[in-house]
Design an enzyme around this catalytic site. Structure first.
Site, PDB file in Angstrom:
ATOM      1  N   ARG A  35      49.277  14.543   9.273  1.00 28.41           N
ATOM      2  CA  ARG A  35      48.997  13.548  10.310  1.00 28.41           C
ATOM      3  C   ARG A  35      48.267  12.340   9.749  1.00 28.41           C
ATOM      4  O   ARG A  35      48.017  11.384  10.494  1.00 28.41           O
ATOM      5  CB  ARG A  35      48.132  14.183  11.406  1.00 28.41           C
ATOM      6  CG  ARG A  35      48.914  14.790  12.565  1.00 28.41           C
ATOM      7  CD  ARG A  35      47.918  15.594  13.377  1.00 28.41           C
ATOM      8  NE  ARG A  35      48.172  15.651  14.778  1.00 28.41           N
ATOM      9  CZ  ARG A  35      48.676  16.722  15.403  1.00 28.41           C
ATOM     10  NH1 ARG A  35      49.072  17.769  14.713  1.00 28.41           N
ATOM     11  NH2 ARG A  35      48.795  16.741  16.708  1.00 28.41           N
ATOM     12  N   ARG A  80      44.072  12.000  21.999  1.00 32.92           N
ATOM     13  CA  ARG A  80      45.064  12.526  21.046  1.00 32.92           C
ATOM     14  C   ARG A  80      46.121  11.464  20.751  1.00 32.92           C
ATOM     15  O   ARG A  80      46.533  11.291  19.605  1.00 32.92           O
ATOM     16  CB  ARG A  80      45.735  13.787  21.611  1.00 32.92           C
ATOM     17  CG  ARG A  80      44.791  14.972  21.689  1.00 32.92           C
ATOM     18  CD  ARG A  80      45.368  16.092  22.519  1.00 32.92           C
ATOM     19  NE  ARG A  80      46.561  16.674  21.946  1.00 32.92           N
ATOM     20  CZ  ARG A  80      47.491  17.320  22.656  1.00 32.92           C
ATOM     21  NH1 ARG A  80      47.359  17.453  23.967  1.00 32.92           N
ATOM     22  NH2 ARG A  80      48.525  17.834  22.056  1.00 32.92           N
ATOM     23  N   ARG A  89      53.061  19.659  31.783  1.00 33.14           N
ATOM     24  CA  ARG A  89      53.248  20.816  30.899  1.00 33.14           C
ATOM     25  C   ARG A  89      52.272  21.955  31.226  1.00 33.14           C
ATOM     26  O   ARG A  89      51.082  21.741  31.430  1.00 33.14           O
ATOM     27  CB  ARG A  89      53.038  20.375  29.446  1.00 33.14           C
ATOM     28  CG  ARG A  89      53.085  21.507  28.445  1.00 33.14           C
ATOM     29  CD  ARG A  89      53.315  21.019  27.051  1.00 33.14           C
ATOM     30  NE  ARG A  89      52.178  20.350  26.441  1.00 33.14           N
ATOM     31  CZ  ARG A  89      52.191  19.834  25.220  1.00 33.14           C
ATOM     32  NH1 ARG A  89      53.295  19.881  24.487  1.00 33.14           N
ATOM     33  NH2 ARG A  89      51.136  19.253  24.723  1.00 33.14           N
ATOM     34  N   ARG A 110      46.983  23.412  28.973  1.00 34.76           N
ATOM     35  CA  ARG A 110      46.234  23.499  27.719  1.00 34.76           C
ATOM     36  C   ARG A 110      45.008  22.631  27.845  1.00 34.76           C
ATOM     37  O   ARG A 110      45.095  21.534  28.388  1.00 34.76           O
ATOM     38  CB  ARG A 110      47.126  22.957  26.586  1.00 34.76           C
ATOM     39  CG  ARG A 110      47.388  23.923  25.485  1.00 34.76           C
ATOM     40  CD  ARG A 110      48.443  23.416  24.565  1.00 34.76           C
ATOM     41  NE  ARG A 110      47.988  22.294  23.743  1.00 34.76           N
ATOM     42  CZ  ARG A 110      48.735  21.713  22.800  1.00 34.76           C
ATOM     43  NH1 ARG A 110      49.957  22.146  22.588  1.00 34.76           N
ATOM     44  NH2 ARG A 110      48.266  20.716  22.102  1.00 34.76           N
ATOM     45  N   LYS A 115      57.877  18.534  19.613  1.00 31.07           N
ATOM     46  CA  LYS A 115      57.913  19.057  18.239  1.00 31.07           C
ATOM     47  C   LYS A 115      57.932  20.585  18.219  1.00 31.07           C
ATOM     48  O   LYS A 115      58.591  21.184  17.388  1.00 31.07           O
ATOM     49  CB  LYS A 115      56.711  18.546  17.425  1.00 31.07           C
ATOM     50  CG  LYS A 115      56.676  17.040  17.252  1.00 31.07           C
ATOM     51  CD  LYS A 115      55.589  16.594  16.283  1.00 31.07           C
ATOM     52  CE  LYS A 115      54.176  16.943  16.721  1.00 31.07           C
ATOM     53  NZ  LYS A 115      53.753  16.255  17.965  1.00 31.07           N
TER      54      LYS A 115
END
Ligand code: AMP
Length: 224
Positions: A86, A164, A123, A153, A13
């Site tokens: 969300r 998540r 990532r 992260r 996104k």
């Protein structure tokens, strides 16, 4: 014009939202980035959400509503919302902020859970400017933009990521249904290389605008 980008964590996104916003001439707003910025600056908002974000849970709807109200009030152009809404409550809050004409469109960037798990495991983001670095074999240790160190992260930690994803799976269907009911949902296959996804996304969004919101649900790939 106001657009909402939906999708699992790691669906792309951020990258695709930035590109699509630029193409449409609207402002890209990632609520995750706003919250991480507040946490890094140690503002009262940042302090109040830190534990929630770092545990991979959703920040309360009321807090998000306040944050988005400020964004909407300060915007001089349309907005592409990345990561908001969300929950159904957030859909209703956004709709009442934007009035009967908005949001115009929600795009569900569809990437299977197994693929996002693999993407997010690899990532790395720049610890200074937040740019997403390359993943996979031979990835760089430093940010191509500012040279700072790339790091995982904190909420990309595997255990946090599962929470998540759990939060996403709980809310995704009611949120998608909310947009589908108002004939404002399109789904785009988000798998494959970044430029191919961008091309697919651009083409599907352009077709939707050309056809003036017909049909109600245009799907360029199966829902995973
Ligand atoms: P993201 O970068 O979009 O994956 O967001 C990172 C984290 O910020 C999420 O795991 C949540 O803790 C929080 N967050 C971002 N957007 C929202 C939202 N719309 N509602 C609740 N929490 C959010």
């Amino acid at each position: 014009m106001h657009i909402v980008l939906l999708g699992r964590p790691g669906a792309g996104k951020g990258t695709q939202g930035e590109r699509l916003a630029k193409r449409l001439g609207v402002t890209h707003v990632s609520t995750g980035d706003v919250l991480r910025g507040a946490m890094a600056a140690d503002t009262p908002l940042g302090r109040s959400v830190r534990a929630t974000v770092e545990h991979g849970e959703l920040v309360p709807d009321t807090v998000m509503g306040g944050l988005v109200a400020e964004v909407v009030a300060g915007a001089h152009s349309g907005i592409l919302f990345d990561g908001y809404p969300r929950t159904v409550a957030q859909c209703e809050t956004l709709s009442s902020m934007l009035g009967p004409c908005g949001p115009d469109l929600a795009v569900d960037l569809d990437v299977p859970a197994a693929t996002v798990l693999d993407r997010v495991r690899r990532r790395r983001v720049c610890s200074a400017c937040g740019v997403i670095g390359p993943g996979g074999m031979g990835r760089a240790a430093a940010c191509a933009q500012c040279g700072s160190a790339l790091a995982r992260r904190i909420d990309d930690d595997p255990g946090v990521l599962l929470r998540r994803l759990g939060a996403y799976e709980r809310e995704a269907t009611p949120v998608a249904n909310w947009f589908a009911r108002t004939a404002r949902l399109i789904r785009v296959d988000g798998t494959g290389v970044v430029d191919a996804v961008t091309a697919r996304l651009n083409a599907t969004v352009a077709r939707w605008f050309e056809s003036e919101r017909q049909p109600a649900l245009a799907v360029s790939g199966p829902k995973t």
